[in-house]
Design an enzyme around this catalytic site. Structure first.
Site, short mmCIF file in Angstrom:
data_model
loop_
_atom_site.label_atom_id
_atom_site.label_comp_id
_atom_site.label_asym_id
_atom_site.label_seq_id
_atom_site.Cartn_x
_atom_site.Cartn_y
_atom_site.Cartn_z
N TYR A 50 0.92 -1.71 -0.01
CA TYR A 50 0.20 -0.32 -0.19
C TYR A 50 1.15 1.29 0.13
CZ TYR A 50 -4.39 -3.44 1.27
OH TYR A 50 -4.70 -4.13 1.98
N ILE A 228 -13.14 -5.56 7.08
CA ILE A 228 -12.60 -3.75 7.10
C ILE A 228 -13.00 -2.93 5.74
CG2 ILE A 228 -10.12 -5.22 8.50
CD1 ILE A 228 -9.38 -5.85 5.19
N ASN A 240 -20.15 3.92 9.09
CA ASN A 240 -18.69 2.17 8.70
C ASN A 240 -19.13 1.17 10.39
OD1 ASN A 240 -18.83 2.55 6.23
ND2 ASN A 240 -16.52 2.67 5.98
#
Length: 273
Positions: A50, A228, A240
């Site tokens: 990432y 996730i 969320n």
């Protein structure tokens, strides 16, 4: 209802709901980590590929809660598989994050054509035994891949992080996980929104007063999965996590089960390298 922790097969536990750092720009990562922790998250999912592990570490150092209250995952990328490369990759991740130990280290993809995931797994077992990582698991492993590493080492991963959403429900793989005490963790849990307009999702949202995204995240939780979702917005992070004050009915869960179409949004683990 309260936010749940899931037991791991190595005697530890992890939060059921977290947030992921995939596609979070490096310069925003520390802020997203701080916002997520402030919203109540205690599970952060990162990865070397990432490109934002340094930002993850910066966020951890400035988040305002003790480090031992937040569960951090990162992953070994495909081109770092193998005994020596994996060891170096893990040490580099720890250095970038700035921690002596990470809570969970995963093999990011099995890459069966490379033929190195077994050596990678054996190296993670050694690093766990040395205390460099607390728990070890895998990501995107198929049943055949899991059977190989378990059969060769006797060590069962604590978790397998897989693509899972209403249009790809992975029933066979989840059943294997359940039989072996492996936590199923869902990536791309909202399936890029492709189920938001499906009748079972719309009906559950209307009945509960929740958004389609919240209904789907609640579905994951009631399946027993860790989940996730990703958001870079504080409002999105807050939405969320606001899924513990309602429940889906058995009929709603059964209706969502009918949406399974075997449709991937990401690569096929059998061929991805």
């Amino acid at each position: 209802m309260t936010k749940e922790w899931l037991p791991l097969n190595d005697g530890r536990a992890m939060p059921q709901l977290g947030f992921g750092l995939w596609q979070v720009p490096a310069h925003e990562t520390a802020r997203v980590v701080r916002d997520g922790v402030a919203a109540g998250y205690r599970l952060i999912d990162g990865a070397a590929i990432y490109g934002n592990e340094a930002g993850l570490g910066e966020g951890l150092r400035s988040m305002g809660v003790p480090r031992d209250q937040v569960f951090v995952t990162t992953k070994v990328w495909n081109d770092r598989q193998g005994t020596d490369d994996t060891r170096r990759a893990v040490e580099e991740s720890l250095a970038r994050i700035g921690v002596p130990q990470v809570d969970l280290m995963l093999i990011h993809w099995p890459c069966p054509e490379r033929g190195r995931f077994l050596d990678t797994w054996k190296t993670l077992v050694a690093l766990r035994d040395e205390g460099r990582v607390a728990s070890i698991g895998v990501s995107n492993f198929r049943v055949v891949d899991l059977e190989r590493i378990i059969g060769e080492t006797g060590v069962v991963p604590v978790l397998n992080q897989i693509e899972l959403h209403p249009r790809l429900q992975q029933v066979e793989l989840r059943d294997f996980h359940a039989r072996h005490g492996i936590v199923t963790q869902s990536w791309t849990p909202l399936g890029q929104g492709k189920s938001f307009d499906a009748a079972p999702i719309r009906a559950a949202a209307a009945r509960s007063g929740k958004s389609p995204a919240q209904v789907i995240l609640r579905w994951h939780v009631q399946l027993g999965c860790s989940v996730i979702p990703r958001s870079t917005r504080a409002a999105g992070l807050a939405e969320n996590i606001d899924i513990f004050d309602f429940a889906l009915t058995e009929a709603e869960m059964a209706a969502i089960a009918t949406l399974d179409a075997g449709e991937r949004t990401g690569p096929d683990p059998a061929t991805f390298t």
